[in-house]
Scaffold this active site. Sequence first.
Site, mmCIF file in Angstrom:
data_model
loop_
_atom_site.group_PDB
_atom_site.id
_atom_site.type_symbol
_atom_site.label_atom_id
_atom_site.label_comp_id
_atom_site.label_asym_id
_atom_site.label_seq_id
_atom_site.Cartn_x
_atom_site.Cartn_y
_atom_site.Cartn_z
ATOM 1 N N PRO A 84 0.820 -1.222 0.000
ATOM 2 C CA PRO A 84 0.000 0.000 0.000
ATOM 3 C C PRO A 84 0.848 1.264 0.000
ATOM 4 C CG PRO A 84 -0.989 -1.618 1.433
ATOM 5 C CD PRO A 84 0.315 -2.211 0.960
ATOM 6 N N CYS A 85 0.527 2.163 -0.919
ATOM 7 C CA CYS A 85 1.406 3.307 -1.178
ATOM 8 C C CYS A 85 1.007 4.573 -0.444
ATOM 9 C CB CYS A 85 1.437 3.594 -2.679
ATOM 10 S SG CYS A 85 -0.173 4.051 -3.369
ATOM 11 N N GLN A 86 -0.163 4.566 0.233
ATOM 12 C CA GLN A 86 -0.632 5.816 0.818
ATOM 13 C C GLN A 86 0.359 6.413 1.810
ATOM 14 O OE1 GLN A 86 -2.367 3.065 0.478
ATOM 15 N NE2 GLN A 86 -4.352 3.500 -0.436
#
Length: 374
Positions: A84-86
């Site tokens: 997950p890149c958030q």
Amino acid sequence: MKRREMTAIDLFCGAGGLSEGLRQAGFDVRAGSDFNEAAGATFERTHRDAKFLGGPIQDLAVDDFLRAARLRVGELDVLTGGPPCQAYSVYNHKRGMGDARSTLFREYLRIVEGLMPRWVVMENVTGITSAGSGEALRAIVEGFTNLGYRIEWRVLRAEEYGVPQERRRFVFMGNRTGEPIVWPEPTHGPGLKPLITVYDAISDLPILHNGEASVGHDYTSEPRTEYQTELREGSTGVFNHAAPRLANINMQRMKHIPQGGSWRDVPVDLLPRGMQAARRCDHTKRYGRLQWDRQSSTILTKCDIHWGAYIHPEQNRSLTVREAARFQSFPDWFVFEGSQTDQFVQVGNAVPPILGRQLGLALQSGSERVRKAA
């Protein structure tokens, strides 16, 4: 002699954009895993030959993946994934290593250690280079190196590979076999094929009004570009094509915005109160209307016109999930499950399949060189 299909497992697969790209490149995608239930339903619907493993990756053992993929340790060709890149995104003003999602790459490394694939591919947002003062980048490279992998990384521009969208992705690629690491060469841009435009991508889709959904899923025109012809292949119609319903005040604002325009074209008294005193250099793409002859702005997990350029070039409404999917290069037969909110999240989080395809072809090229030299 027929070349053996390379096998792949996709961690943090989401709806399966990268998996779809690898499949288009000729890979045998055996399994995918993700925590998001709606994304899992989409993956299962669109990857019927692969096994989906749901739930937190922390709860999955290496043996779960080996059984799902019908492989033994060391047999897998490629392990891909995008933790997950958030936590690293420049759109997250609290980004950094303090975000719990920022250490999920260690779960990726755990699975790498257990499976020992020949190749690894990890993608993320470009913000990973600076989050935590570069701590994540250093930890990832060190982790791969300690497992015996030679790693390279690059920032790839999706539009240079035929995706009609301005999108940057940070990609790690490496192997433990000594094979050459080959990066895909750009196919579109100056001196190459023309960049794919908004018109190329969505001009054939049915006209919608604010809050309206496409009825009957029928195409209302023939494909107008090669890109549309490619993405319509194998599809029985138009799916996920429904315009989110916007409030009346937003409808009033949009009437003042031309193609390529933004909040600056809206009368001050119609702007949100917090923007009425904004400097002209602020909020560059808020209430932005797309241009037919340009690329789409980066597709995020919600195409909210208050935060970016997500207004249709001619129709006074925001983008549909299908239009966002076209900008991400998903084929039209690729139907997204869940609520409309779920669908936008899946599309926005995905690796564009066309970019994934180019990565897959590059991986095959590196392996092919070794076979020819042997």
